[in-house]
Design an enzyme around this catalytic site. Structure first.
Site, PDB file in Angstrom:
ATOM      1  N   ASP A 117       0.807  -1.368   0.083  1.00  0.00           N
ATOM      2  CA  ASP A 117       0.067   0.030  -0.079  1.00  0.00           C
ATOM      3  C   ASP A 117       0.935   1.260   0.001  1.00  0.00           C
ATOM      4  O   ASP A 117       2.123   1.214  -0.421  1.00  0.00           O
ATOM      5  CB  ASP A 117      -0.948   0.034   1.332  1.00  0.00           C
ATOM      6  CG  ASP A 117      -0.397   0.116   2.591  1.00  0.00           C
ATOM      7  OD1 ASP A 117       0.826   0.101   2.715  1.00  0.00           O
ATOM      8  OD2 ASP A 117      -1.197  -0.008   3.682  1.00  0.00           O
ATOM      9  N   CYS A 129       2.767  -3.669   4.058  1.00  0.00           N
ATOM     10  CA  CYS A 129       1.870  -2.481   4.488  1.00  0.00           C
ATOM     11  C   CYS A 129       2.604  -2.002   5.970  1.00  0.00           C
ATOM     12  O   CYS A 129       3.512  -2.395   6.206  1.00  0.00           O
ATOM     13  CB  CYS A 129       0.371  -2.869   4.618  1.00  0.00           C
ATOM     14  SG  CYS A 129       0.166  -4.122   5.908  1.00  0.00           S
ATOM     15  N   THR A 187       1.829  -2.550   9.054  1.00  0.00           N
ATOM     16  CA  THR A 187       2.203  -3.593   9.967  1.00  0.00           C
ATOM     17  C   THR A 187       2.507  -4.981   9.360  1.00  0.00           C
ATOM     18  O   THR A 187       2.977  -5.994   9.856  1.00  0.00           O
ATOM     19  CB  THR A 187       0.919  -4.105  11.095  1.00  0.00           C
ATOM     20  OG1 THR A 187      -0.130  -4.399  10.297  1.00  0.00           O
ATOM     21  CG2 THR A 187       0.669  -2.770  12.061  1.00  0.00           C
ATOM     22  N   HIS A 207       8.212 -25.186   7.139  1.00  0.00           N
ATOM     23  CA  HIS A 207       7.288 -25.870   7.689  1.00  0.00           C
ATOM     24  C   HIS A 207       5.875 -25.706   6.873  1.00  0.00           C
ATOM     25  O   HIS A 207       5.075 -26.715   6.940  1.00  0.00           O
ATOM     26  CB  HIS A 207       7.206 -25.736   9.155  1.00  0.00           C
ATOM     27  CG  HIS A 207       8.535 -26.179   9.900  1.00  0.00           C
ATOM     28  ND1 HIS A 207       8.155 -26.301  11.259  1.00  0.00           N
ATOM     29  CD2 HIS A 207       9.416 -26.549   9.212  1.00  0.00           C
ATOM     30  CE1 HIS A 207       9.575 -26.798  11.503  1.00  0.00           C
ATOM     31  NE2 HIS A 207      10.498 -26.865  10.547  1.00  0.00           N
ATOM     32  N   HIS A 248       5.324 -32.093   7.434  1.00  0.00           N
ATOM     33  CA  HIS A 248       4.913 -30.653   7.302  1.00  0.00           C
ATOM     34  C   HIS A 248       3.985 -30.857   6.022  1.00  0.00           C
ATOM     35  O   HIS A 248       3.042 -29.935   5.892  1.00  0.00           O
ATOM     36  CB  HIS A 248       5.889 -29.660   7.006  1.00  0.00           C
ATOM     37  CG  HIS A 248       7.002 -29.898   8.087  1.00  0.00           C
ATOM     38  ND1 HIS A 248       6.607 -29.318   9.444  1.00  0.00           N
ATOM     39  CD2 HIS A 248       8.294 -30.084   8.258  1.00  0.00           C
ATOM     40  CE1 HIS A 248       7.624 -29.509  10.222  1.00  0.00           C
ATOM     41  NE2 HIS A 248       8.777 -30.223   9.527  1.00  0.00           N
TER      42      HIS A 248
END
Length: 148
Positions: free
Chosen positions: A11, A68, A70, A101, A136
């Protein structure tokens, strides 16, 4: 991995960081596909997360890196696209683990959480890790089944 294309988007939070990451991944042998935005005008992260995720899901790009403020919101949007497994990371250990994983095919970063130096280290950790398969793979299959 034969497809060495990696899509990048963000963003308006830190276009400069995204562009620096694009340049950095090219030095590591990847083709950066930077889909913007190009101005700091406010723009919605869901749009950019989804557009990058669609490039990964379609196979046009093998991996994606999205940014972005966070990393959380853009990651949530990307994960709504079928076939995408995106994790937000602020440390190198997590970046290795989401590839090793969880077979993550996208990485989200928080421009307001980490600095540029750490971002490059996280990107390198993400790109250098390989999916370990084995037990996994069963768990990744379970995640994929949730998309149905």
């Amino acid at each position: 991995m034969t497809n060495k294309r990696i899509v990048l988007s963000s963003d308006h939070a830190d276009i400069g960081l995204r562009q620096a990451i694009a340049a950095h991944v090219e030095t590591l042998g990847w083709e950066a596909v930077d889909i913007g935005p190009t101005t700091s005008e406010s723009t919605p992260y869901p749009k950019h997360g989804a557009e990058a995720a669609q490039r990964v899901a379609s196979g046009d790009c093998a991996l994606g890196i999205i940014v972005c403020g966070t990393g959380q919101g853009i990651m949530m949007a990307a994960n709504k696209v079928k076939g995408v497994r995106c994790g937000v990371c602020s440390d190198t250990f997590s970046a290795k683990m989401i590839r090793g994983h969880n077979d993550a095919n996208m990485l989200a970063l928080g421009a307001r959480v980490i600095g540029a130096g750490l971002a490059m280290e996280i990107v390198e950790a993400f790109l250098s890790a390989d999916f370990e398969g084995g037990r996994h793979a069963t768990r990744v299959d379970m995640i994929t089944a949730l998309e149905a």
